[in-house]
Write an enzyme that holds these catalytic residues in place. Structure first.
Site, PDB file in Angstrom:
ATOM      1  CD  GLU A   1      26.533 -35.997 -15.571  1.00  0.00           C
ATOM      2  OE1 GLU A   1      26.872 -35.482 -16.642  1.00  0.00           O
ATOM      3  OE2 GLU A   1      26.601 -35.393 -14.483  1.00  0.00           O
TER       4      GLU A   1
ATOM      5  CG  ASN B   1      32.621 -12.602 -14.562  1.00  0.00           C
ATOM      6  OD1 ASN B   1      33.310 -13.287 -15.307  1.00  0.00           O
ATOM      7  ND2 ASN B   1      31.521 -13.034 -13.981  1.00  0.00           N
TER       8      ASN B   1
ATOM      9  CG  HIS C   1      32.379 -50.285 -34.878  1.00  0.00           C
ATOM     10  ND1 HIS C   1      32.381 -50.967 -36.067  1.00  0.00           N
ATOM     11  CD2 HIS C   1      31.197 -50.573 -34.286  1.00  0.00           C
ATOM     12  CE1 HIS C   1      31.243 -51.633 -36.203  1.00  0.00           C
ATOM     13  NE2 HIS C   1      30.502 -51.416 -35.115  1.00  0.00           N
TER      14      HIS C   1
END
Ligand code: AGP
Length: 610
Positions: free
Chosen positions: A483, A100, A506
């Site tokens: 989120e 890993n 904008h």
């Protein structure tokens, strides 16, 4: 991220390895494999592309048995997901290895090994490691020495499990930058990327530290530190049950975790409040001293944890009057930055193993910070070990890749941090008691919001055929919108972006049409009227609005405007409360789309590589 399991025992270890892999599935992976040394001292291996269930099937049709073995779930970094890239990798039928992490100098090592006559079977960065161990065995006396020699050549991060058919009852494990635990049985030892993998076989664990190498046999365990000195690492008794990772009747871990938030929040608060005040010593022995001196706060984190940091920064400046800057850890770690006097460095992480967050902490430790604080969900993680102060979020294990209860408990913990610091900046006892009351009301209020689940499920149907969505918020609700967008995109694969509502005109307004749902978070706060004007701009251009609003917000349903009214009032807990419906929205959209909710494609639970 990749998951490792290994074992040395009297019994056949294949079932333990398979169960371990199953329990590591939540980390995210694309292929899996297993190798054991059988009674004839031959390494036998099976590998598959896809899910661990498929590995079970393969094992059922051609079972492997042996007392020493290693297994792996791979999350592709170098080389596409395929059977030949899956671990374990084997060199010349003698050495097998699982890995890993990322070997940064793999190209140079590959060149050298090709010149030395090695042939490569995969495109992975890992294969050079197994070859290096094999090569070292030609001159070294045994597997331990060969692994030591091989790891000297490696640059990058690794957790390794290595076996050698000429030493059939031995397993060597090493870690640098990637987590690895050793499980202690009776006359048997195990290794794994985390404790969940091994809970069915042991409750006793040793957490290897960076640079450690462990020499493991059935009846002995010897650990060397990074200087190759013998070390005694403490044995920890886990309080987790083997069934901690079950779904308790819920269809997905994510749903279980969303619904466990009232309880998780209550756990986070437990023992942290006394006489209507935050118990500052819960942050660590020196917390009071540090908080008194703190003039500025710097927060570093990734993903959802970064969003928690953004909300905390709003609280910190408003309540404690202390400047607070938040930065994505992968950016901060490579940037030259200036540290002002008496700045507290705060890392936020569910896993405590996120490579970028850890690297940012390392950088901070070499800079002039007042102290380092970890807000973390895993007690025995690299982040908690490396930080001076620690506050555990107590959310309980989070299995779904999409973070939910970890986020809300991070917010609860960060709010307690804000109050604790504010106390030394002039917050009165009465104000503190009022904030504590808000915190204590949370479990019940989150529970009320969960009752909107059917309404949100109905709303979710409108999103199922959409390809894009826009999320809007203002102030501390912008990170809530961020989120919400992250949740939707990661589990339903709908492209979702969050914008500060004031930024709409904008640029992003150009995207709005009847095919672009716009989700807005509209608590009844001082910015509500401004937000309403922004939403009008969307409505006027034919946009379809989905608004999560306070009952008192006076936002009404009309054509193309869908409103979910939240029974509430506005206070500092509102960002936590408004997060919950967005979690449910993402969840139900993903259910309708038939997505793999707990293990979304390409993602990993704990991102232990850069
Ligand atoms: C959230 O749903 C994500 N899976 C991801 O953004 C996560 O928050 C990020 O990888 C950070 O993880 P950590 O909190 O374990 O450090």
């Amino acid at each position: 991220m990749c998951g490792i399991v290994g074992a040395v025992a009297q019994r056949d270890v294949s079932p333990v390895l398979l169960e371990g892999l199953k329990r590591l599935e939540y980390r995210g992976y694309d292929s899996a494999g297993l190798a054991v040394i059988d009674d004839n001292e031959t390494i036998q291996r099976i590998r598959i592309l896809g899910k661990v269930n498929h590995l079970y099937e393969k094992h059922e049709s051609s079972p492997l048995t042996g007392g020493t073995g290693i297994a792996h779930t791979r999350w592709a970094t170098h080389g596409k997901p395929s059977v030949h890239n899956a671990h374990p990798h084997i060199c010349r039928n003698q050495v097998a290895l699982v890995h890993n992490g990322i070997i940064e100098n793999h190209s140079a090592l590959r060149e050298q090994q090709i010149t030395a006559g090695f042939e490569f079977e995969s495109e992975t960065d890992t294969e050079v490691v197994v070859n290096a161990v094999y090569q070292a065995l030609e001159t070294e006396t045994d597997l331990l020495q060969a692994v030591i020699e091989a790891t000297r050549q490696l640059e990058g991060a690794y957790a390794l499990g290595v076996i050698n058919n000429s030493e059939p009852h031995r397993l060597v494990a090493a870690r640098k930058g990637s987590p690895l635990v050793i499980g202690i049985g009776i006359g048997e030892y195990f290794i794994a990327s985390d404790v969940f993998a091994l809970l069915p076989v042991t409750q006793q664990f040793i957490f290897l530290e960076d640079g450690d190498i462990a020499d493991i046999r059935r009846d002995s365990l010897v650990i060397y530190d990074k200087n190759l000195q013998l070390v005694d690492r403490p044995v920890n008794i886990s309080e987790l049950n083997a069934d901690v990772a079950d779904k308790s009747g819920y269809r997905h871990y994510m749903l279980k975790e969303i619904f466990s938030q009232p309880n998780a929040i209550a756990e986070s608060l437990e023992n942290r409040i006394q006489d209507n005040r935050i118990v500052v010593s819960e942050f660590g022995q020196d917390a009071e001293k540090v908080f008194k001196k703190t003039n500025t706060v710097k927060i570093s984190a990734c993903g959802t944890s970064y969003h928690a940091g953004l909300i905390a920064a709003c609280w910190m400046e408003e309540i404690a009057n202390v400047p607070c800057h938040v930065e994505i850890a992968s950016e901060y770690r490579y940037r030259k930055s200036v540290v002002s006097d008496n700045t507290l460095f705060v890392s936020i992480s569910q896993s405590g193993e996120t490579a970028d967050t850890l690297a940012a902490l390392q950088k901070a430790k070499q800079s002039d910070y007042l102290s380092t604080l970890a807000i973390c969900n895993v007690a025995e993680s690299s982040l908690t070990r490396e930080s001076e102060l620690v506050f555990l979020t107590h959310a309980g294990p989070e299995i779904g890749v999409a973070s939910t209860k970890a986020f809300t408990t991070q917010l609860v913990s960060l709010f307690m941090l804000v109050i604790a610091i504010a106390r030394y900046k002039g917050l009165s006892n009465d104000q503190e008691a009022e904030f504590v009351k808000q915190l204590e009301s949370l479990p019940g209020r989150v529970n009320q919001i969960l009752q909107y689940k059917d309404k949100i499920e109905t709303m979710a149907k409108d999103f199922a055929d959409k390809h894009h969505a826009l999320f809007l918020g203002r102030g501390s609700f912008l990170p809530v919108a961020m989120e919400g967008a992250l949740k939707l995109k990661e589990i339903s694969y709908i492209h979702a972006e969050a914008y500060a509502a004031g930024e709409l005109k904008h640029g992003p307004l150009a995207l709005v049409d009847d095919d672009m749902p716009v989700v807005a978070v509209a608590p009844n706060n001082n910015l509500l009227e401004k937000l309403k004007s922004n939403l009008e701009e969307v409505h006027a251009r034919g946009g379809e609005l989905y608004i999560f609003a306070d009952k008192s917000s006076e936002v009404e349903v009309s054509e193309n405007i869908h409103v979910l009214k939240i029974n509430g009032f506005y206070d500092f807990m509102a960002p936590i409360l408004y997060t919950v419906p967005l979690q449910l929205l993402a969840y139900y959209v993903a259910v309708i789309k038939g997505a793999d909710i707990d293990q979304p494609r390409n993602l990993a639970k704990s991102v232990t590589v850069e």
